[in-house]
Design an enzyme around this catalytic site. Structure first.
Site, PDB file in Angstrom:
ATOM      1  N   ASP A  21      -3.371   2.204  16.089  1.00 43.96           N
ATOM      2  CA  ASP A  21      -4.660   1.422  16.619  1.00 43.96           C
ATOM      3  C   ASP A  21      -5.291   1.301  17.908  1.00 43.96           C
ATOM      4  O   ASP A  21      -6.300   0.772  18.161  1.00 43.96           O
ATOM      5  CB  ASP A  21      -4.200  -0.006  16.222  1.00 43.96           C
ATOM      6  CG  ASP A  21      -3.983   0.066  14.673  1.00 43.96           C
ATOM      7  OD1 ASP A  21      -4.457   0.720  14.125  1.00 43.96           O
ATOM      8  OD2 ASP A  21      -3.154  -1.084  14.128  1.00 43.96           O
ATOM      9  N   ARG A  32     -13.619  -8.092  11.185  1.00 43.40           N
ATOM     10  CA  ARG A  32     -12.560  -8.134  10.727  1.00 43.40           C
ATOM     11  C   ARG A  32     -11.188  -8.448  11.651  1.00 43.40           C
ATOM     12  O   ARG A  32     -10.327  -9.010  10.943  1.00 43.40           O
ATOM     13  CB  ARG A  32     -12.350  -6.882   9.993  1.00 43.40           C
ATOM     14  CG  ARG A  32     -13.129  -6.614   8.625  1.00 43.40           C
ATOM     15  CD  ARG A  32     -12.816  -5.435   8.129  1.00 43.40           C
ATOM     16  NE  ARG A  32     -11.357  -5.517   8.060  1.00 43.40           N
ATOM     17  CZ  ARG A  32     -10.616  -4.312   8.049  1.00 43.40           C
ATOM     18  NH1 ARG A  32     -10.954  -3.246   7.953  1.00 43.40           N
ATOM     19  NH2 ARG A  32      -9.133  -4.620   8.008  1.00 43.40           N
ATOM     20  N   LYS A  80      -3.778 -10.303  14.514  1.00 39.43           N
ATOM     21  CA  LYS A  80      -4.116 -10.132  13.164  1.00 39.43           C
ATOM     22  C   LYS A  80      -3.032  -9.603  12.393  1.00 39.43           C
ATOM     23  O   LYS A  80      -2.666 -10.172  10.985  1.00 39.43           O
ATOM     24  CB  LYS A  80      -5.470  -9.163  12.986  1.00 39.43           C
ATOM     25  CG  LYS A  80      -5.763  -8.826  11.731  1.00 39.43           C
ATOM     26  CD  LYS A  80      -7.102  -7.912  11.689  1.00 39.43           C
ATOM     27  CE  LYS A  80      -6.551  -6.518  11.747  1.00 39.43           C
ATOM     28  NZ  LYS A  80      -6.312  -5.802  10.747  1.00 39.43           N
ATOM     29  N   ARG A 123      -4.307   6.462   2.295  1.00 41.41           N
ATOM     30  CA  ARG A 123      -3.312   5.424   2.480  1.00 41.41           C
ATOM     31  C   ARG A 123      -2.981   5.079   1.015  1.00 41.41           C
ATOM     32  O   ARG A 123      -3.277   3.963   0.583  1.00 41.41           O
ATOM     33  CB  ARG A 123      -4.002   4.293   3.151  1.00 41.41           C
ATOM     34  CG  ARG A 123      -4.769   4.565   4.683  1.00 41.41           C
ATOM     35  CD  ARG A 123      -5.471   3.627   5.018  1.00 41.41           C
ATOM     36  NE  ARG A 123      -4.475   2.502   5.623  1.00 41.41           N
ATOM     37  CZ  ARG A 123      -4.932   1.417   6.410  1.00 41.41           C
ATOM     38  NH1 ARG A 123      -6.198   1.187   6.354  1.00 41.41           N
ATOM     39  NH2 ARG A 123      -4.173   0.462   6.845  1.00 41.41           N
ATOM     40  N   PRO A 124      -1.827   5.782   0.555  1.00 39.15           N
ATOM     41  CA  PRO A 124      -1.202   5.298  -0.762  1.00 39.15           C
ATOM     42  C   PRO A 124      -0.288   4.356  -0.414  1.00 39.15           C
ATOM     43  O   PRO A 124       0.165   4.010   0.785  1.00 39.15           O
ATOM     44  CB  PRO A 124      -0.524   6.607  -1.183  1.00 39.15           C
ATOM     45  CG  PRO A 124      -0.481   7.459   0.143  1.00 39.15           C
ATOM     46  CD  PRO A 124      -1.448   6.933   1.234  1.00 39.15           C
TER      47      PRO A 124
HETATM   48  N1  EPU Z   1       2.010   5.903   3.673  1.00 36.49           N
HETATM   49  C1  EPU Z   1       2.200   6.448   2.734  1.00 36.49           C
HETATM   50  N2  EPU Z   1       2.771   5.644   1.574  1.00 36.49           N
HETATM   51  C2  EPU Z   1       2.951   4.327   1.451  1.00 36.49           C
HETATM   52  C3  EPU Z   1       2.602   3.707   2.681  1.00 36.49           C
HETATM   53  C4  EPU Z   1       2.092   4.350   3.852  1.00 36.49           C
HETATM   54  O1  EPU Z   1       2.135   7.768   2.431  1.00 36.49           O
HETATM   55  O2  EPU Z   1       3.369   3.873   0.501  1.00 36.49           O
HETATM   56  C5  EPU Z   1       1.296   6.465   4.876  1.00 36.49           C
HETATM   57  C6  EPU Z   1      -0.050   6.111   5.197  1.00 36.49           C
HETATM   58  O3  EPU Z   1      -0.902   6.768   4.390  1.00 36.49           O
HETATM   59  C7  EPU Z   1      -0.220   6.394   6.745  1.00 36.49           C
HETATM   60  C8  EPU Z   1       1.408   6.317   7.049  1.00 36.49           C
HETATM   61  O4  EPU Z   1       2.193   6.239   5.968  1.00 36.49           O
HETATM   62  O5  EPU Z   1      -0.463   7.831   6.768  1.00 36.49           O
HETATM   63  C9  EPU Z   1       1.563   4.992   7.798  1.00 36.49           C
HETATM   64  O6  EPU Z   1       0.712   3.757   6.990  1.00 36.49           O
HETATM   65  P1  EPU Z   1       1.369   2.282   6.975  1.00 36.49           P
HETATM   66  O7  EPU Z   1       1.704   1.938   5.734  1.00 36.49           O
HETATM   67  O8  EPU Z   1       2.296   2.149   8.102  1.00 36.49           O
HETATM   68  O9  EPU Z   1       0.100   1.317   7.470  1.00 36.49           O
HETATM   69  P2  EPU Z   1      -0.427   0.014   7.014  1.00 36.49           P
HETATM   70  O10 EPU Z   1       0.805  -0.660   6.846  1.00 36.49           O
HETATM   71  O11 EPU Z   1      -1.280   0.311   5.747  1.00 36.49           O
HETATM   72  C10 EPU Z   1      -0.584  -1.158   9.323  1.00 36.49           C
HETATM   73  C11 EPU Z   1      -1.845  -1.635  10.144  1.00 36.49           C
HETATM   74  C12 EPU Z   1      -2.755  -0.668  10.435  1.00 36.49           C
HETATM   75  C13 EPU Z   1      -2.177   0.263  11.270  1.00 36.49           C
HETATM   76  C14 EPU Z   1      -0.761   0.974  10.675  1.00 36.49           C
HETATM   77  C15 EPU Z   1      -0.211   1.903  11.210  1.00 36.49           C
HETATM   78  C16 EPU Z   1      -1.796  -3.885   9.010  1.00 36.49           C
HETATM   79  C17 EPU Z   1      -2.560  -4.879   8.152  1.00 36.49           C
HETATM   80  N3  EPU Z   1      -2.058  -2.779   9.116  1.00 36.49           N
HETATM   81  O12 EPU Z   1      -1.326  -0.390   7.931  1.00 36.49           O
HETATM   82  O13 EPU Z   1      -3.741  -1.480  11.066  1.00 36.49           O
HETATM   83  O14 EPU Z   1      -3.029   1.241  11.742  1.00 36.49           O
HETATM   84  O15 EPU Z   1      -0.185  -0.024  10.029  1.00 36.49           O
HETATM   85  O16 EPU Z   1       0.262   1.143  12.645  1.00 36.49           O
HETATM   86  O17 EPU Z   1      -0.693  -4.139   9.567  1.00 36.49           O
HETATM   87  C18 EPU Z   1      -5.876  -1.935  11.982  1.00 36.49           C
HETATM   88  O18 EPU Z   1      -5.505  -3.126  12.306  1.00 36.49           O
HETATM   89  O19 EPU Z   1      -6.995  -1.472  12.245  1.00 36.49           O
HETATM   90  C19 EPU Z   1      -5.264  -1.283  11.186  1.00 36.49           C
HETATM   91  C20 EPU Z   1      -5.632  -0.145  10.441  1.00 36.49           C
END
Ligand code: EPU
Length: 416
Positions: free
Chosen positions: A304, A396, A22, A121-122
């Site tokens: 995850d 999802r 996904k 999650r900002p």
């Molecule tokens: N973060 C910030 N600022 C940003 C972006 C992220 O502070 O601009 C912080 C987040 O708040 C978090 C950390 O950095 O504490 C990591 O977040 P990341 O951006 O890596 O997460 P994501 O890209 O939103 C993806 C997956 C998630 C998975 C995370 C971590 C996708 C669509 N989603 O999320 O998947 O948990 O990486 O590996 O790829 C799931 O599939 O259940 C799921 C939540």
């Protein structure tokens, strides 16, 4: 609203085939925004998030044709640059349209995703990088409004490792003028998969899979065909399901190399298994041992998999310390697992599980995708019936969950 009724039915046995990832399929769909020609994606997990992203592409004016585990996107007719709140609120990954829309059209208006069950999650890192590449960004009325004549290559140092942030900027940089260097980039296999698709579309990306990715901008991207990598989190979830039931399950169509840290942990916990290039055969064990973990960006233990692993640890001998370092609020499964008889205490960012405690079926509530998966795993060994509410979370991200579990001896039924 649908619920899932699971009745403990002894060891799982048989074969289960893993679907496409996904979290690789979602950015790949967003990447189709960059091309004016057809992109054909295969091995697509046809789960709810994929349908949402297809609906979003449709909203932007793309032709989208869905088949059996495949999606064709025709990019000629792009007519909108707006990702509306109604779609974004159901799926945070909609933020992945921001970079591609801005790169292709010079304009993007994407609803702010907001917080969610697992944390705040900002998206500040996405925005900061696009601004460094020349975009003018205004946040108003709950929307990110971004404009640029053409993005310019830049050196970007992410303050924190972000998966979708790396993906968004990597996509945007493919059509930028000049070269972009991403430092402290995420190294997840899904990023490598996305870079491979983009390179097939004519992008010039190097270093994917390392912390330093270099993207040489090109004028345009063309159509391509791409097979999505197997879902490592679905794979790990079936390993947990087999392990908790002392089952004997052959997991096929997987890529064990993508979940090395998780498999290493299971091995240390005394789970016998054999991993090949694309299979994992989980064998019946003679008792698991508690093992501590700490979630980390790839190649560390994936956040995850934390919830499903915790369910397994309720049936392992001893005390395991499970520390969540990625998201600030990802222990919502703890209360529900305790209602099923587990003995888990939260101390700050660490959950301390003491096993072995017998589990008993109960009515429980799914709160996010992976928390729901942990309740499914626990229900497989619980005494009696477990009724899991709000399973739209599971829909999802888990392709044909009831069908796949049913084929390996689980008693699972969807009820209204
Ligand atoms: N973060 C910030 N600022 C940003 C972006 C992220 O502070 O601009 C912080 C987040 O708040 C978090 C950390 O950095 O504490 C990591 O977040 P990341 O951006 O890596 O997460 P994501 O890209 O939103 C993806 C997956 C998630 C998975 C995370 C971590 C996708 C669509 N989603 O999320 O998947 O948990 O990486 O590996 O790829 C799931 O599939 O259940 C799921 C939540």
């Amino acid at each position: 609203m649908d619920k899932l009724l699971i009745t403990g039915n002894g060891p799982l046995k048989g074969e289960v085939r893993i679907s496409g990832a996904k979290n690789a399929a979602l950015p790949s769909l967003a990447a189709t925004i960059l091309a004016s020609e057809e992109v054909h994606l295969t091995n697509m997990p046809m789960v709810r998030d994929i349908n949402t992203m297809c609906a979003l592409l449709g909203e932007l004016g793309f032709g989208v044709k869905k088949g059996n585990e495949e999606v064709f996107v025709f990019g000629a007719g792009i007519s909108s640059h707006i990702a509306p709140y109604q779609l974004v609120k159901t799926m945070r990954a909609s933020i992945l349209t921001l970079g591609p829309l801005l790169a292709r059209l010079g304009r993007a208006r994407v609803s702010l995703p907001g917080g969610c069950a697992i944390g705040e999650r900002p998206v500040d890192q996405h925005l900061k990088a696009l601004e460094k590449m020349g975009a003018e960004i205004v946040i108003e009325h709950g929307y990110i409004d971004a404009r640029v004549s053409r993005l310019k290559g830049a050196d970007i140092l992410f303050d924190t490792v972000t998966v979708t942030g790396t993906e968004n900027i990597m996509m945007a940089a493919t059509l930028a003028e000049g070269t972009t260097s991403l430092f402290n980039a995420a190294m997840e296999p899904e990023i490598v998969d996305l870079a491979e698709l983009l390179n097939k579309m004519g992008a010039r990306i190097e270093g994917q899979g390392t912390q330093h990715i270099v993207i040489h901008g090109v004028e345009r991207l063309h159509g391509a065909e791409h097979h999505i990598i197997p879902d490592r989190i679905e794979t790990g979830t079936y390993v947990c399901a087999a392990a908790i039931t002392r089952g004997h399950v052959a997991i096929t169509g997987a890529r064990p190399l993508h979940l090395r840290k998780f498999l290493e942990t299971m091995e240390n916990a005394r789970l016998p298994f054999e991993a090949g290039a694309d299979t994992i055969e989980v064998k019946p064990h003679e008792g698991l041992l508690a093992r501590d973990i700490e979630t980390q960006p790839h190649p560390g233990f994936p956040t995850d998999m934390q919830a499903q692993y915790m369910a397994v640890m309720t049936q392992a001998k001893g005390r395991s310390l499970i520390t969540e370092t990625i998201f600030e609020n990802r222990f919502m499964h703890v209360g529900e697992l305790n209602r099923m008889g587990a003995h888990i205490k939260i101390q700050g960012h660490t959950a301390i599980t003491t096993g072995i405690t017998p589990l008993s079926g109960a009515q429980v509530m799914a709160t996010d995708l992976r928390a729901s998966a942990s309740l499914v795993v626990a229900a497989l060994v619980a005494d009696g019936d477990t009724l899991i509410d709000r399973i739209y979370h599971l829909d999802r991200g888990y392709h044909r969950l009831e069908e796949k579990l049913g084929r390996i001896n689980a008693l699972v039924r969807r009820v209204e």
